[in-house]
Scaffold this motif. Structure first.
Motif, short mmCIF file in Angstrom:
data_model
loop_
_atom_site.label_atom_id
_atom_site.label_comp_id
_atom_site.label_asym_id
_atom_site.label_seq_id
_atom_site.Cartn_x
_atom_site.Cartn_y
_atom_site.Cartn_z
N ASP A 1 22.15 29.50 38.50
CA ASP A 1 20.93 28.69 38.34
C ASP A 1 19.70 29.58 38.29
O ASP A 1 18.68 29.22 37.69
CB ASP A 1 20.79 27.72 39.51
N MET A 2 19.79 30.72 38.94
CA MET A 2 18.67 31.64 39.05
C MET A 2 19.21 33.06 38.99
O MET A 2 20.32 33.32 39.45
CB MET A 2 17.92 31.42 40.37
N VAL A 3 18.45 33.98 38.39
CA VAL A 3 18.87 35.38 38.34
C VAL A 3 17.71 36.27 38.76
O VAL A 3 16.54 35.96 38.53
CB VAL A 3 19.37 35.80 36.94
N ILE B 1 22.87 32.17 42.66
CA ILE B 1 21.95 33.26 42.32
C ILE B 1 22.78 34.48 41.91
O ILE B 1 23.61 34.95 42.67
CB ILE B 1 21.05 33.63 43.51
N TYR B 2 22.55 34.97 40.70
CA TYR B 2 23.16 36.21 40.23
C TYR B 2 22.09 37.30 40.28
O TYR B 2 20.94 37.06 39.90
CB TYR B 2 23.66 36.08 38.80
N SER B 3 22.48 38.51 40.70
CA SER B 3 21.50 39.57 40.86
C SER B 3 22.11 40.94 40.59
O SER B 3 23.29 41.18 40.88
CB SER B 3 20.92 39.54 42.28
N ASN B 4 21.31 41.85 40.07
CA ASN B 4 21.71 43.25 39.93
C ASN B 4 21.00 44.13 40.96
O ASN B 4 21.06 45.35 40.89
CB ASN B 4 21.39 43.77 38.53
N ALA C 1 16.26 25.71 42.62
CA ALA C 1 16.23 27.04 42.03
C ALA C 1 14.79 27.50 41.81
O ALA C 1 14.43 28.65 42.13
CB ALA C 1 17.01 27.06 40.71
N MET C 2 13.96 26.63 41.26
CA MET C 2 12.56 26.98 41.04
C MET C 2 11.85 27.18 42.37
O MET C 2 11.02 28.10 42.51
CB MET C 2 11.87 25.90 40.21
N VAL D 1 12.58 37.78 38.71
CA VAL D 1 13.32 36.57 38.99
C VAL D 1 13.06 35.56 37.88
O VAL D 1 11.93 35.41 37.40
CB VAL D 1 12.94 35.98 40.36
N ALA D 2 14.14 34.88 37.43
CA ALA D 2 14.03 33.89 36.37
C ALA D 2 14.96 32.72 36.70
O ALA D 2 15.96 32.87 37.40
CB ALA D 2 14.41 34.49 35.01
N VAL D 3 14.62 31.53 36.18
CA VAL D 3 15.39 30.31 36.42
C VAL D 3 16.02 29.85 35.11
O VAL D 3 15.34 29.71 34.10
CB VAL D 3 14.49 29.20 37.00
N VAL D 4 17.34 29.64 35.14
CA VAL D 4 18.07 29.26 33.94
C VAL D 4 17.71 27.82 33.56
O VAL D 4 17.62 26.93 34.41
CB VAL D 4 19.59 29.40 34.16
N ASP D 5 17.51 27.61 32.28
CA ASP D 5 17.11 26.30 31.74
C ASP D 5 18.36 25.48 31.45
O ASP D 5 18.91 25.51 30.35
CB ASP D 5 16.28 26.50 30.48
#
Length: 325
Positions: free
Chosen positions: A82-84, A33-36, A264-265, A252-256
């Motif tokens: 996988d998720m941001v 998980i990447y986050s700002n 991740a979802m 929040v978004a999930v990388v395709d």
């Protein structure tokens, strides 16, 4: 809402290596998980995931907004995450450029329309920040507008953030441009920068920290943080500027990915469905149907910028800011 914050909440190198080796049962890979997000939001999300069966199944890494935004735009689907969780305007731009996020597979009911590939988790407004003791000691009036911050009485007693360093400053810029137009905004911003002098900060939280410490009397920052400080009995207060309380959402978004981790979802859904009850305690703006704001937390002049918020618009406003220094 940080753009140059040093990465925090990074787990140990050994734990990072376990991404390759797998964890839990030995066959599951951790969700990266990447986050700002600010510290308060990160802690709320981690506590939510841990309490709902995902402890040890994810690696949470934080970045400044500009750093993570740059990675999204440059790396696209090849990003390690996988998720941001990220400023919504950056997610919009990254999706437009790279088509890198899956549509979310769970239902959610927001108060306003959002794209299918992300769900909002926080909404944050800007406001003028005050140290009440310093106002009294220096016999200063309470400002009522951002334009008031150009008055000579606030010289060297004002702290603001550089828009090139923090998206918090974009809340101030949106208010100025909306009220005075770009040319008028330049005139006001020049006066604000002149009064701030050495107190033009690279961190969105720095003005509030200086307010708390009594280093300055007035600043601009996130409204909810000043509300919390006032409730805690600190000599901190806030003013909703007449130009407007503009807001930014983080989502929040999930990388395709080809080898997308199904957890991740699940974790994205968990944060939205289980985490909002904790997040709204710190970030009080309602986002979803059924949520209500504490009347004490409702801003006086909520406004929405007339143009869609995009990375290109941010860059235009950053250029405007540079002309005012």
């Amino acid at each position: 809402m940080k753009m140059k914050k040093v990465t925090a909440f990074i787990m140990t190198a050994a734990l990072g290596a376990s991404i390759l080796a797998g964890c839990g049962s030995g066959s599951e890979k951790q969700v990266v998980i990447y986050s700002n997000a600010d510290d308060e939001a990160v802690e709320a999300m981690k506590e939510t995931l841990d309490a709902n069966g995902y402890k040890g199944k994810y690696l949470f890494q934080t970045f400044g907004t500009s750093e993570l935004g740059g990675k999204l735009l440059a790396e696209g689907k090849n990003i390690e995450a996988d998720m941001v969780t990220m400023s919504s305007f950056y997610l919009d731009s990254a999706q437009e450029q790279n088509n890198m996020f899956q549509d979310l597979t769970f239902d959610y009911d927001t108060l306003t329309e959002f794209p299918a590939f992300y769900a909002p988790i926080t909404s944050q407004e800007g406001a003028i920040l005050l140290n009440t003791e310093m106002l009294s000691e220096n016999k200063l009036d309470r400002p009522e507008s951002l334009k008031d911050l150009t008055k000579p009485e606030y010289k060297d007693l004002l702290s603001v953030t550089d828009i090139k360093s923090s998206s918090t400053a974009w809340l101030l810029m949106q208010a100025l441009v909306s009220e005075y137009g770009e040319d008028g905004a330049k005139d006001v911003l020049k006066g604000i920068y002149e009064n701030a002098g050495a107190h033009i900060e690279s961190s969105g939280s720095a003005p509030l920290k200086k307010i708390r410490a009594g280093e300055v009397a007035v600043g601009f920052g996130l409204r909810h943080q000043a509300v919390a400080d006032k409730k805690d009995g600190l000599p901190v207060d806030y003013v909703d500027p007449k130009e407007g309380n503009f807001s930014l959402t983080e989502s929040v978004a999930v990388v395709d990915k080809k080898d997308a981790n199904p957890l991740a979802m699940e974790m994205a859904q968990c944060i939205v469905e289980k985490g909002r009850s904790e997040l709204i305690k710190t970030y009080p703006n309602p986002i979803y149907q059924g949520e209500e704001a504490d009347p004490e937390n409702v801003s006086t002049y909520p406004k929405v910028f007339s143009e869609k918020l995009t990375v290109s618009l941010l860059e235009r406003h950053q250029e405007l800011s540079e002309e005012c220094k």
